[in-house]
Design an enzyme around this catalytic site. Structure first.
Site, PDB file in Angstrom:
ATOM      1  N   GLU A 238      -6.787  -7.214  -5.751  1.00  0.00           N
ATOM      2  CA  GLU A 238      -5.953  -7.933  -6.722  1.00  0.00           C
ATOM      3  C   GLU A 238      -6.525  -7.824  -8.133  1.00  0.00           C
ATOM      4  OE1 GLU A 238      -3.013  -9.070  -6.550  1.00  0.00           O
ATOM      5  OE2 GLU A 238      -2.741  -8.795  -4.408  1.00  0.00           O
TER       6      GLU A 238
ATOM      7  N   TYR B  56      -1.868 -16.025 -11.261  1.00  0.00           N
ATOM      8  CA  TYR B  56      -1.236 -15.096 -10.313  1.00  0.00           C
ATOM      9  C   TYR B  56      -2.233 -14.675  -9.227  1.00  0.00           C
ATOM     10  CZ  TYR B  56      -0.066 -10.834  -8.042  1.00  0.00           C
ATOM     11  OH  TYR B  56       0.111  -9.899  -7.066  1.00  0.00           O
TER      12      TYR B  56
ATOM     13  N   ASP C 231       4.113 -11.717  -9.908  1.00  0.00           N
ATOM     14  CA  ASP C 231       3.749 -10.649 -10.843  1.00  0.00           C
ATOM     15  C   ASP C 231       5.057 -10.021 -11.362  1.00  0.00           C
ATOM     16  OD1 ASP C 231       4.736  -9.205  -8.745  1.00  0.00           O
ATOM     17  OD2 ASP C 231       2.970  -7.928  -8.487  1.00  0.00           O
TER      18      ASP C 231
END
Ligand code: SF4
Length: 378
Positions: free
Chosen positions: A57, A140, A158
């Site tokens: 991520e 996020y 996102d």
């Protein structure tokens, strides 16, 4: 897997003839058949490794899956656990990261690994709040890790998910003002179970089917309930406010080549743009850069030759153009304060950002070395 390949393997989804709100179950059924196989993903039915989820991520922020895969593989091989990453020298982390861009991510990633070891006993915390308190983890990323690694009911939004949600509900507000509404609407889609799979399914749908241009609505599990598709203008969403691009900045880069095959470099300050990365000396990068006096700011006195053209680079907030000057100097020359000479053969081991790789390519070190040899042999 390529996007085209992913689409080609899929059969059009049979219209179910139903309307009403989109159902998570339809998306999860599609995901079970068409999920992307990615090196950081757990196999179906297996538990995800929080370290690998976090690593991926962080790398995927502002970066494509295709670009991230080789970097992820390299990092996961060199640092199989968060403890090994935390124990590494930062210079090695930056070196492995070189070329992936947005270098603050690498510095924060290293700090985060240390915080997980020192503050959490080597285990990533499970809640969004605790995750977001770690270096380099924004809202996020915290939601994505909480959902994917720990199956928490977190809504990870996102750009892909924004696109899917604004199309599903035909959100007329422009981004970024529409973000709170998107979050609320995305929350209404969240299932009670399999929230990690749901988060990844939303990402996959946005990346492979609900694409910015020419979405493959005929393959979409939500085609019957999608408001933008019903209107026939899926590509019109999300609505976006016009972006202001930063003003062009300009400057000069100085490539000093020593006769014994060394290049002059320095390390940028840790904070700020390209922090901690290696560069050749440059002037300030400014809107009112004066090319006529640039050589006055060179790191040492030499016969400077201007390389043809300029190096162009786009940062998030501004475009940049650098003129490249090249000089060859005698082997006895010492590096000025704050700089160091590195052998050409060892340049690959330096944490050069892409901008500096372009500068060195433009400087054409081989040509400069050969020219110097010719001058000294004649
Ligand atoms: Fe996107 Fe089309 Fe699916 Fe709507 S139907 S979510 S526009 S792919």
């Amino acid at each position: 897997m390529t996007l085209a390949g992913n689409r080609l393997r899929q059969k059009p989804v049979e219209p179910a003839g139903k309307t009403g709100p989109p159902r998570a179950a339809d998306l999860l059924a599609w995901y079970d058949r068409h999920r992307r196989s990615l090196p950081w993903r757990a196999a179906p039915g297996e538990k995800a490794d929080p370290y690998r989820v976090w690593l991926s991520e962080i790398m995927l922020q502002q970066t494509t899956v295709k670009a991230v895969v080789p970097y992820f593989t390299r990092f996961a091989t060199r640092f199989p656990t968060v403890g090994e990453l935390a124990a590494a020298e930062r210079s090695e982390v930056l070196r492995l990261w070189a070329g992936l861009g947005y270098y603050a991510r690498a510095r924060n990633m290293h700090e985060c690994a240390k915080a997980v070891i020192e503050g959490h006993g080597g285990r990533f915390p499970e809640t969004e709040t605790e995750l977001a308190a770690l270096p380099g983890i924004g809202a996020y990323t915290a939601a994505a890790i909480a959902a994917i690694a720990f199956d928490r009911p977190a809504v990870a939004i996102d750009g892909n998910v924004e696109r899917v949600v604004t199309r599903l509900f035909a959100v007329e507000d422009e981004l970024p003002a529409a973000k709170p509404a998107i979050k609320r609407l995305a929350g209404t889609l969240l299932p009670q179970q399999r929230t990690g799979d749901f988060a990844q399914a939303m990402m996959d749908l946005g990346a492979t089917i609900c694409t910015p241009k020419r979405p493959a609505c005929v393959l979409c599990p939500w085609q019957q309930t999608c408001a933008a598709r019903a209107r026939g203008n899926a590509e019109g969403f999300p609505r976006k406010a016009r972006k202001k691009s930063g003003e062009l900045r300009r400057g000069a880069a100085f490539v000093v080549l020593r006769a014994d095959g060394h290049v002059l470099v320095r390390t940028r300050a840790n904070a700020g743009l390209l922090g901690g990365m290696t560069e050749v000396p440059t002037t300030e990068w400014s809107v009112d850069f004066d090319a006529a006096t640039a050589v006055d700011q060179a790191p040492l006195a030499a016969e400077w030759r201007k390389a043809p053209g300029v190096v162009s680079h786009i940062f998030t907030h501004f475009p940049l153009e650098l003129i490249v000057y090249v000089a060859t100097v005698a082997a006895r020359i010492n590096a000025p304060r704050g700089t160091r000479f590195v052998a050409i053969a060892e340049l690959d081991g330096e944490a050069f950002p892409n901008l500096m790789r372009k500068v060195l390519t433009r400087a054409d070190l081989n040509r400069a070395m050969n020219a110097r040899r010719r001058a000294h042999s004649s």
